[in-house]
Design a protein around this motif. Structure first.
Motif, PDB file in Angstrom:
ATOM      1  N   SER A   7       0.762  -1.297  -0.041  1.00 31.21           N
ATOM      2  CA  SER A   7       0.105  -0.120  -0.078  1.00 31.21           C
ATOM      3  C   SER A   7       0.820   1.246  -0.028  1.00 31.21           C
ATOM      4  N   ALA A   8       1.876   1.226   0.883  1.00 35.61           N
ATOM      5  CA  ALA A   8       2.760   2.444   0.813  1.00 35.61           C
ATOM      6  C   ALA A   8       3.512   2.451  -0.333  1.00 35.61           C
ATOM      7  N   ILE A   9       3.886   1.417  -1.097  1.00 34.52           N
ATOM      8  CA  ILE A   9       4.715   1.608  -2.352  1.00 34.52           C
ATOM      9  C   ILE A   9       3.903   2.312  -3.512  1.00 34.52           C
ATOM     10  N   ILE A  10       2.565   1.852  -3.520  1.00 37.58           N
ATOM     11  CA  ILE A  10       1.741   2.234  -4.508  1.00 37.58           C
ATOM     12  C   ILE A  10       1.399   3.646  -4.328  1.00 37.58           C
ATOM     13  N   ALA A  11       1.218   4.228  -3.030  1.00 37.30           N
ATOM     14  CA  ALA A  11       0.891   5.270  -2.733  1.00 37.30           C
ATOM     15  C   ALA A  11       2.041   6.409  -3.263  1.00 37.30           C
ATOM     16  N   CYS A  12       3.186   5.928  -3.044  1.00 40.82           N
ATOM     17  CA  CYS A  12       4.415   6.654  -3.456  1.00 40.82           C
ATOM     18  C   CYS A  12       4.717   6.803  -4.971  1.00 40.82           C
ATOM     19  N   VAL A  13       4.062   5.691  -5.526  1.00 32.37           N
ATOM     20  CA  VAL A  13       4.418   5.656  -7.151  1.00 32.37           C
ATOM     21  C   VAL A  13       3.462   6.618  -7.663  1.00 32.37           C
ATOM     22  N   ALA A  14       2.342   7.123  -7.018  1.00 39.16           N
ATOM     23  CA  ALA A  14       1.331   8.228  -7.561  1.00 39.16           C
ATOM     24  C   ALA A  14       2.264   9.443  -7.546  1.00 39.16           C
ATOM     25  N   LEU A  15       3.346   9.717  -6.834  1.00 38.41           N
ATOM     26  CA  LEU A  15       3.992  10.867  -6.767  1.00 38.41           C
ATOM     27  C   LEU A  15       4.583  11.266  -8.045  1.00 38.41           C
ATOM     28  N   PHE A  16       4.991  10.188  -8.989  1.00 46.67           N
ATOM     29  CA  PHE A  16       5.813  10.307 -10.002  1.00 46.67           C
ATOM     30  C   PHE A  16       4.498  11.362 -11.095  1.00 46.67           C
ATOM     31  N   PRO A  17       3.415  10.621 -11.452  1.00 45.86           N
ATOM     32  CA  PRO A  17       2.479  11.208 -12.295  1.00 45.86           C
ATOM     33  C   PRO A  17       2.056  12.473 -11.712  1.00 45.86           C
ATOM     34  N   ALA A  18       2.120  12.669 -10.408  1.00 44.22           N
ATOM     35  CA  ALA A  18       1.829  13.996  -9.664  1.00 44.22           C
ATOM     36  C   ALA A  18       2.833  15.008  -9.875  1.00 44.22           C
ATOM     37  N   SER A  19       4.018  14.720 -10.027  1.00 44.72           N
ATOM     38  CA  SER A  19       5.090  15.624 -10.360  1.00 44.72           C
ATOM     39  C   SER A  19       5.001  16.046 -11.957  1.00 44.72           C
ATOM     40  N   SER A  20       4.803  15.029 -12.555  1.00 40.98           N
ATOM     41  CA  SER A  20       4.705  15.258 -14.173  1.00 40.98           C
ATOM     42  C   SER A  20       3.373  15.962 -14.517  1.00 40.98           C
ATOM     43  N   ASP A  21       2.284  15.983 -13.684  1.00 45.55           N
ATOM     44  CA  ASP A  21       1.148  16.809 -13.817  1.00 45.55           C
ATOM     45  C   ASP A  21       1.248  18.067 -13.478  1.00 45.55           C
ATOM     46  N   TYR A  22       1.956  18.474 -12.451  1.00 43.24           N
ATOM     47  CA  TYR A  22       2.464  19.956 -11.939  1.00 43.24           C
ATOM     48  C   TYR A  22       3.373  20.465 -12.916  1.00 43.24           C
ATOM     49  N   GLU A  23       4.495  19.691 -13.549  1.00 42.52           N
ATOM     50  CA  GLU A  23       5.109  20.284 -14.530  1.00 42.52           C
ATOM     51  C   GLU A  23       4.629  20.745 -15.799  1.00 42.52           C
ATOM     52  N   THR A  24       3.807  19.870 -16.405  1.00 45.74           N
ATOM     53  CA  THR A  24       2.963  19.986 -17.625  1.00 45.74           C
ATOM     54  C   THR A  24       1.904  21.192 -17.356  1.00 45.74           C
ATOM     55  N   GLY A  25       1.458  21.268 -16.301  1.00 46.47           N
ATOM     56  CA  GLY A  25       0.241  22.090 -16.217  1.00 46.47           C
ATOM     57  C   GLY A  25       0.781  23.610 -15.946  1.00 46.47           C
ATOM     58  N   TRP A  26       2.373  23.781 -15.864  1.00 47.76           N
ATOM     59  CA  TRP A  26       2.696  25.177 -15.308  1.00 47.76           C
ATOM     60  C   TRP A  26       2.700  25.889 -16.692  1.00 47.76           C
ATOM     61  N   SER A  27       2.310  27.167 -16.656  1.00 46.53           N
ATOM     62  CA  SER A  27       2.268  27.963 -17.986  1.00 46.53           C
ATOM     63  C   SER A  27       3.326  29.198 -17.503  1.00 46.53           C
ATOM     64  N   GLU A  28       4.011  29.509 -18.782  1.00 46.55           N
ATOM     65  CA  GLU A  28       5.067  30.492 -18.547  1.00 46.55           C
ATOM     66  C   GLU A  28       4.323  32.065 -18.345  1.00 46.55           C
TER      67      GLU A  28
END
Length: 427
Positions: free
Chosen positions: A42-63
């Motif tokens: 459960s803890a490993i899968i919860a931390c795996v979700a951090l990778f798409p979360a970081s990608s979502d933050y970076e791709t959603g950032w606007s200059e």
């Protein structure tokens, strides 16, 4: 003759009973391993979700984003948030088998007392309480509810709400705009703590033997006990890989999330390395001042980072002090070396005085004083450390005596066993 026949007839019954007891112990071990496995998964899968979360933050950032305008990149993919949500829900669902096997294991423990008695004497009422069927509220006890709340905090698909944090910057009132998803990204980094806690459910301090010993001394079952034990054994390794590095990554990431909307030329938090650098110098209590927070939320993160760094530094100094401190055997070796050095100095000065042909009375007087000083230092040092017994020798002697007594007992048991085998072979 009848006695021999009765013993032979009872052998299958005894073997069946032993096999049944052994199966209970094995079942307890399986239940123990299963609840630990589901907790870690459960803890490993919860931390795996951090990778798409970081990608979502970076791709959603606007200059085009400014402190007062929450602009967002419209071309970003919504799949990242769906993946975050489903991974988090799977992690929450895994808490159900984790708690099920954990309660089942605790209920099964009294069945193993026949083969592995409890170190602590338990009353019949305590055994009945352990064997009691768990109620519904027991499945939501412990860390289940806090972990579930933590895993439910995430940037859901379509959640693009905005909020404003007013503050003063250079005598001017500024309203800084954030998306609601950004504090949720920050809270998601606490999942690393969940993973670390789950990892401490494994190891030599969390097996079934360790559980029995903890029960004897009244130590509650928690990962905190394992953490303290590992810190005691491997202080620098634990501090570096489980406290310093995660602290830098977590505080640096939070700093970047809350400071990045300012877009100040002198404080470029678009580059993640600057945020981590600020986290390092803050935790180390250096504070060069080349990077610093401007926003209210960023200042709060830096304050938490400074407090955390102060605690970690105190742990580091204590750990280094314990490593640099001489062990008893090292202290004994040092005392012997210093004693030999003092004896050598006294002997050399005495021999030099006898062999020298110093005719000047004043020089001869100084040479004799050197002999007396070296001899006095040797005698004082000899009395200080002692020559018959040094620190640790008594413990070694008592340990040798115990080993000798243990060996004699083993020899006696071996002779008794050989006699029994000899008698059985003639039946």
């Amino acid at each position: 003759m009848n006695k021999v026949v009765e013993e032979k007839l009872s052998e299958p019954i005894l073997n069946k009973k032993k096999k049944k007891i052994g199966s209970k112990i094995m079942k307890s071990k399986k239940l123990f391993d299963r609840w630990r496995f589901f907790s870690l998964l459960s803890a490993i899968i919860a931390c795996v979700a951090l990778f798409p979360a970081s990608s979502d933050y970076e791709t959603g950032w606007s200059e085009a984003r400014t402190p007062t305008n929450c602009a967002i990149n419209e071309d970003r993919s919504i799949a990242h948030r769906h993946l975050i949500m489903w991974l988090s829900f799977v992690s929450i669902l895994l808490l159900i088998p984790y708690k099920y096997y954990f309660l089942k294991w605790k209920r099964h423990i009294p069945k193993t007392f026949h083969e592995l008695p409890s170190f602590q004497k338990l009353t019949l009422m305590q055994v009945f309480a352990m064997r009691k069927k768990p109620k519904l509220r027991d499945y939501f006890s412990g860390e289940v509810i806090p972990v579930t709340i933590l895993l439910l905090i995430l940037p859901y698909p379509g959640l693009n709400w905005e909020f404003v944090v007013p503050q003063q910057i250079l005598y001017k009132r500024v309203e800084i705009c954030y998306f609601v998803a950004e504090p949720m990204y920050a809270i998601m980094f606490l999942r690393w703590i969940y993973l670390i806690v789950s990892l401490f459910n494994y190891g030599r301090y969390q097996n079934q033997v360790a559980v029995r010993h903890r029960e004897k001394w009244g130590v509650p079952m928690s990962p905190a006990f394992s953490l303290k034990c590992y810190l005691n054994q491997y202080p620098l390794f634990m501090l570096f890989f489980f406290f310093i590095i995660p602290g830098i990554l977590i505080f640096g990431s939070l700093m970047r999330i809350f400071e990045r909307p300012m877009h100040m030329p002198s404080l470029d938090y678009d580059y993640a390395g600057n945020a981590y650098w600020n986290s390092i110098i803050t935790m180390m209590t250096v504070g060069f001042g080349d990077f610093y927070p401007v926003t209210t939320l960023g200042r709060f993160i830096v304050a938490m980072s400074a407090i955390y760094g102060g605690v970690i530094l105190s742990f580091t100094f204590v750990s280094l002090g314990s490593i640099l401190q001489l062990q008893p055997n090292e202290k004994n070796a040092l005392n012997r070396i210093l004693l030999s050095s003092a004896a050598t100095g006294a002997i050399v000065s005495a021999l030099s005085y006898n062999k020298s042909n110093i005719k000047n009375i004043e020089d001869r007087y100084h040479a004799w004083n050197s002999v007396k000083t070296n001899s006095k230092n040797f005698m004082e040092f000899k009395e200080l450390i002692g020559t018959d017994k040094v620190e640790g020798e008594e413990a070694v002697d008592s340990l040798k005596e115990r080993v000798i007594n243990l060996e004699s007992k083993i020899e006696g048991l071996k002779a008794t066993a050989e006699g029994i085998i000899h008698k059985l072979s003639h039946i």
